[in-house]
Scaffold this motif. Structure first.
Motif, PDB file in Angstrom:
ATOM      1  N   GLY A   5       1.213  -2.060  10.530  1.00 54.12           N
ATOM      2  CA  GLY A   5       1.144  -0.977  11.626  1.00 54.12           C
ATOM      3  C   GLY A   5       0.537   0.526  11.320  1.00 54.12           C
ATOM      4  O   GLY A   5       0.396   1.203  12.240  1.00 54.12           O
ATOM      5  N   TYR A   6       0.596   0.729  10.190  1.00 57.32           N
ATOM      6  CA  TYR A   6       0.087   2.135   9.703  1.00 57.32           C
ATOM      7  C   TYR A   6      -1.463   2.156   9.429  1.00 57.32           C
ATOM      8  O   TYR A   6      -2.085   2.809  10.082  1.00 57.32           O
ATOM      9  N   HIS A   7      -2.094   1.426   8.402  1.00 60.03           N
ATOM     10  CA  HIS A   7      -3.345   1.296   7.978  1.00 60.03           C
ATOM     11  C   HIS A   7      -4.214   0.315   8.378  1.00 60.03           C
ATOM     12  O   HIS A   7      -5.052   0.036   8.018  1.00 60.03           O
ATOM     13  N   GLY A   8      -3.444  -0.889   8.912  1.00 60.06           N
ATOM     14  CA  GLY A   8      -4.394  -1.803   9.451  1.00 60.06           C
ATOM     15  C   GLY A   8      -4.752  -3.107   8.098  1.00 60.06           C
ATOM     16  O   GLY A   8      -5.245  -3.925   8.464  1.00 60.06           O
ATOM     17  N   MET A   9      -3.969  -2.795   7.069  1.00 59.98           N
ATOM     18  CA  MET A   9      -4.029  -3.845   5.983  1.00 59.98           C
ATOM     19  C   MET A   9      -3.679  -5.323   6.495  1.00 59.98           C
ATOM     20  O   MET A   9      -2.632  -4.999   7.269  1.00 59.98           O
ATOM     21  N   PHE A  55      -7.687  -7.867   4.306  1.00 57.16           N
ATOM     22  CA  PHE A  55      -8.609  -6.789   4.965  1.00 57.16           C
ATOM     23  C   PHE A  55      -7.953  -5.374   4.521  1.00 57.16           C
ATOM     24  O   PHE A  55      -6.760  -5.259   4.484  1.00 57.16           O
ATOM     25  N   VAL A  56      -8.910  -4.591   3.968  1.00 56.57           N
ATOM     26  CA  VAL A  56      -8.633  -3.229   3.978  1.00 56.57           C
ATOM     27  C   VAL A  56      -9.696  -2.449   4.896  1.00 56.57           C
ATOM     28  O   VAL A  56     -10.837  -2.778   4.532  1.00 56.57           O
ATOM     29  N   PRO A  57      -9.385  -1.559   5.687  1.00 55.70           N
ATOM     30  CA  PRO A  57     -10.400  -0.867   6.357  1.00 55.70           C
ATOM     31  C   PRO A  57     -11.226  -0.024   5.575  1.00 55.70           C
ATOM     32  O   PRO A  57     -10.996   0.494   4.501  1.00 55.70           O
ATOM     33  N   ALA A  58     -12.449  -0.166   5.658  1.00 61.54           N
ATOM     34  CA  ALA A  58     -13.596   0.709   5.305  1.00 61.54           C
ATOM     35  C   ALA A  58     -13.950   0.336   3.844  1.00 61.54           C
ATOM     36  O   ALA A  58     -14.296   1.154   3.239  1.00 61.54           O
ATOM     37  N   GLN A  59     -13.361  -0.744   3.184  1.00 58.56           N
ATOM     38  CA  GLN A  59     -13.966  -1.012   2.011  1.00 58.56           C
ATOM     39  C   GLN A  59     -13.909  -2.424   1.868  1.00 58.56           C
ATOM     40  O   GLN A  59     -13.297  -3.436   2.668  1.00 58.56           O
ATOM     41  N   ASN A 107     -14.188  -4.326  -1.410  1.00 59.98           N
ATOM     42  CA  ASN A 107     -13.366  -4.966  -2.215  1.00 59.98           C
ATOM     43  C   ASN A 107     -11.918  -5.084  -2.114  1.00 59.98           C
ATOM     44  O   ASN A 107     -11.466  -3.854  -1.486  1.00 59.98           O
ATOM     45  N   LEU A 118      -2.909  -5.311  -4.305  1.00 59.17           N
ATOM     46  CA  LEU A 118      -2.302  -5.093  -3.105  1.00 59.17           C
ATOM     47  C   LEU A 118      -2.072  -6.375  -2.427  1.00 59.17           C
ATOM     48  O   LEU A 118      -2.584  -7.019  -1.643  1.00 59.17           O
ATOM     49  N   HIS A 150       0.942  -1.090  -0.018  1.00 56.60           N
ATOM     50  CA  HIS A 150       0.039   0.099   0.174  1.00 56.60           C
ATOM     51  C   HIS A 150       0.827   1.165   0.057  1.00 56.60           C
ATOM     52  O   HIS A 150       1.038   2.073  -1.005  1.00 56.60           O
ATOM     53  N   ARG A 151       1.419   1.619   1.165  1.00 57.42           N
ATOM     54  CA  ARG A 151       2.353   2.810   1.253  1.00 57.42           C
ATOM     55  C   ARG A 151       3.906   2.575   1.600  1.00 57.42           C
ATOM     56  O   ARG A 151       4.315   3.393   2.075  1.00 57.42           O
TER      57      ARG A 151
END
Lengths: 336, 336, 336
Positions: free
Chosen positions: A67-71, A81-85, A87, A92, A49-50
């Motif tokens: 540890g950054y965006h929880g993926m 798992f991707v937060p708040a989506q 698909n 990724l 991701h980043r």
């Protein structure tokens, strides 16, 4: 440029557990952990991701949660798992490396996964075999891995660098016999009736001269086995010998640095813990002497304005073979 | 490559006084001070004579005397004295930057002085406005300023990085609404009936769930406002709310580092100094958590041998807008 | 790019003995030692075999034994011993540099040995002459050697940088006379009836104003002599003078760093050890003030994105001459 289609030691088996271990191998950051069933996993350490370090995240079951965006990524590097989506974009995906655990070490395959044949893992069974008592360790050297290959294929330096432990006069002053067969290099040195080096005396109680031997073989990228030992001069009974296998596997870390996985496995006094500690401490001291040499050598090579090649004396015959093999394999991969 | 025709925060107003402050902004060293009447001055920090740091000299009245050869420069960068000669070569001139002091910050214009319109200074009036109680601070991050822009436009990470202060489960799990209008980006997230994060409970004494909101807007180069708050679930009386403006202005320092000027200005418990100290300490702890993330990210981006682009998930919609605006403005300046 | 066909100070005579001293000169690593008869030897510090630092080996008689593989090199750089082989490959040769010991310093010739004429060694006889009492020292500066040349040819800075020791108001405010003759630059400053600087008062007990002088000459690459002194105003009796020769020879080390060999030799109070210690301590403090200036200047020059040239005021007339001479000699060597 490294040989990629090859197994490298990524970690000692004891280093891996249920926490995340970040490490650089051949200029690539990887993250290592064990699944709940104990299986070793190695993923690319850059979050797709980043690019944050996955090794700074945490394990949730058998998945890494960034540890950054929880993926989350499973052991195959698949994002789960991707937060708040709902698909999950297929791109990724974290690269998962072929991994095998064998001979007390965890091995990684850096190249084409389709070629990752576990049968190609070098044979270091002495690390774990019956009848052998191992000590093992890990060191990080700020030097190109090939300088350490040179060091282990030409033990001439023991006389000058390691006189406090394993060096005696005989090593430097006895010619070696060297040959290459396919991708394997053999270096042999037999020293008759010589003074035992200090560690040999401490570990085996020699009071007389010894017949000493060093039988070395190399396989690329950077595996070196040394069957080393000595017996009282003229004694043909190997049960009186000091004999150990010095097991070395070197993994490039980044340009100018490497991981050094080593073991010394002995077939005498196997149950004597004091002897084990003596050997561990003296071998570490010995390798720290090598570090001082090799890291200096690295700096002096890097700063050579003329970039003159290293010169070879007779004692470098093994090194020359090994570097030719390494260069040939890198060129073959580049051509493929 | 930076946006040059723009105002950047050069310093907190409280940092400036009658001593010389040296700082790098957009790869240029500058020296800041106040004249005797309090006016802020910013000059190039390289003496035009032999490039010594003017900030290592001393103030003589409203002039800087270079600490090496004693040449003096007034607030316009004009040389007023050269030792042992009467004529002053006109090229001995230090660049003077347009400077404005507003909203508690000292602003510098890095581009064409003719375009330095004070009306273009971003509106951070909450730093100093009646009815708002500010805490302010400055941090230096070893990371590209755009990584911090990303961080502030996508607060998903609060759930994973800031669970000790401002993170709760709801942030990551609630989608955002995002739009760009001209050079402004808007990001909105409304979280109904969620558990209050720890700092919200400490600062406002919530005992029930809350309705939480984050209304964010961005203006280039790197200004981010966050209207953040919460009220007890279903409570429409804003006097019961925790509500603060998180004010962020980021100034590039050198390649891979930036200045982070921040403020948190609240419109509740304005006179409660303890609450102010609580917020200051917890916000600093929160931003230090971000530092750890962002500086790691910077290293992992710099060392990516493939230089793959960062990937975007839904939560990056604001970042994507912001980076497009930044890139467009840089390209426009390069073309002009 | 350095002037190569020139003598440089490689070491103070007192630094050299029967141990190995490693040092970088003009981007080349060298190793220095004295033979048993006291003769100074300088060899390339990279072992021609595997590039390990010879300076980390040991002296065996008049030969260096490499600390890695035990190869030995005599004072001419000729290899005399290779372990376990009788023939010595001729290419195993360490470069030996022309070396001369004179005026208390050990000189090295970095260019074509055939041109190494000892008559070209700069005259620093004051370091050792009858009637002169020297103090000497060595400093390493993280700055290009030419910045130190600038510093010594333009003493204007004494007023601003060294007001605690040798600076007074008169230096900066009195114009210099400058001329170049061939490769020599002369800079003269005569200051009538001025206040004595602090160190002059301490070292010579002046209670009145003085007539002060500074007569400087420069020879490339980086030799600067300063005949400095003062007498009570109007006093023509030099036996009442403070007078010393400040002897400076600067040797490039690597890009952005240099060796600074200095001496201050006085022709008053020659037998007064306390005066000698006073001068040594105050001069070191003075040069440390210069270090702070010059190392800052180096960083600000290196980081100038525009790479603008240094500007010259009247006080730089000597510097301008000196840099032209240096540039001309480097260009001539490059053309040859």
């Amino acid at each position: 440029m490294y040989i990629k289609n090859s197994w490298y030691v990524a970690a000692d088996a004891d280093e891996l557990g249920r926490s995340l271990l970040g490490r650089w191998i051949c200029d690539e950051p990887v993250v290592l952990f064990r699944k709940e069933d104990g299986t070793a996993v190695i993923l690319e350490d850059r979050c797709p991701h980043r690019k944050f370090a996955l090794s700074k995240g945490e394990l949730v079951g058998d998945e890494i949660q960034c540890g950054y965006h929880g993926m989350r990524f499973d052991g195959a590097g698949t994002c789960t798992f991707v937060p708040a989506q709902d698909n999950i974009p297929p791109r990724l995906k974290a690269r998962a490396y072929p991994v095998e655990e064998r001979h007390g070490w965890v091995w990684i395959w850096m190249g084409d996964p389709a070629q990752a044949d576990a049968e190609l893992i070098p044979d270091y069974h002495w690390n774990t075999a019956e009848g052998w008592a191992p000590v093992k360790g890990y060191l990080n050297f700020s030097a190109d891995y090939k300088l350490l290959v040179d060091n282990l294929l030409d033990l001439t330096h023991e006389t000058y660098v390691h006189q406090r432990t394993i060096g005696n006069h005989a090593v430097a002053h006895t010619p070696m016999e060297t040959r290459a067969e396919g991708d394997t290099v053999y270096v042999d040195r037999v020293m008759k009736d010589c003074a035992p080096p200090p560690l040999f005396k401490k570990a085996r109680g020699f009071t007389t001269n010894i017949d000493r031997w060093q039988h070395i073989w190399f396989k690329p990228p950077a595996n070196i086995w040394i069957d080393a030992g000595g017996v009282p001069t003229g004694d043909n009974d190997r049960t009186n010998a000091l004999n150990w296998m010095v097991l070395n596997s070197i993994t490039p870390e980044r340009a100018g640095s490497c991981h050094y996985f080593w073991g010394v496995s002995r077939c005498f006094s196997q149950d004597d813990a004091e002897i084990g500690e003596l050997i561990r401490n003296q071998i570490i001291a010995t390798f720290e002497e090598d570090r001082d040499i090799i890291e200096t050598q690295q700096r002096y090579i890097e700063t050579d304005p003329n970039d003159k090649p290293l010169l070879a004396a007779n004692c470098d015959a093994g090194n020359v073979h090994a570097r030719r093999i390494i260069d040939r394999l890198i060129a073959a991969e580049a051509a493929a």
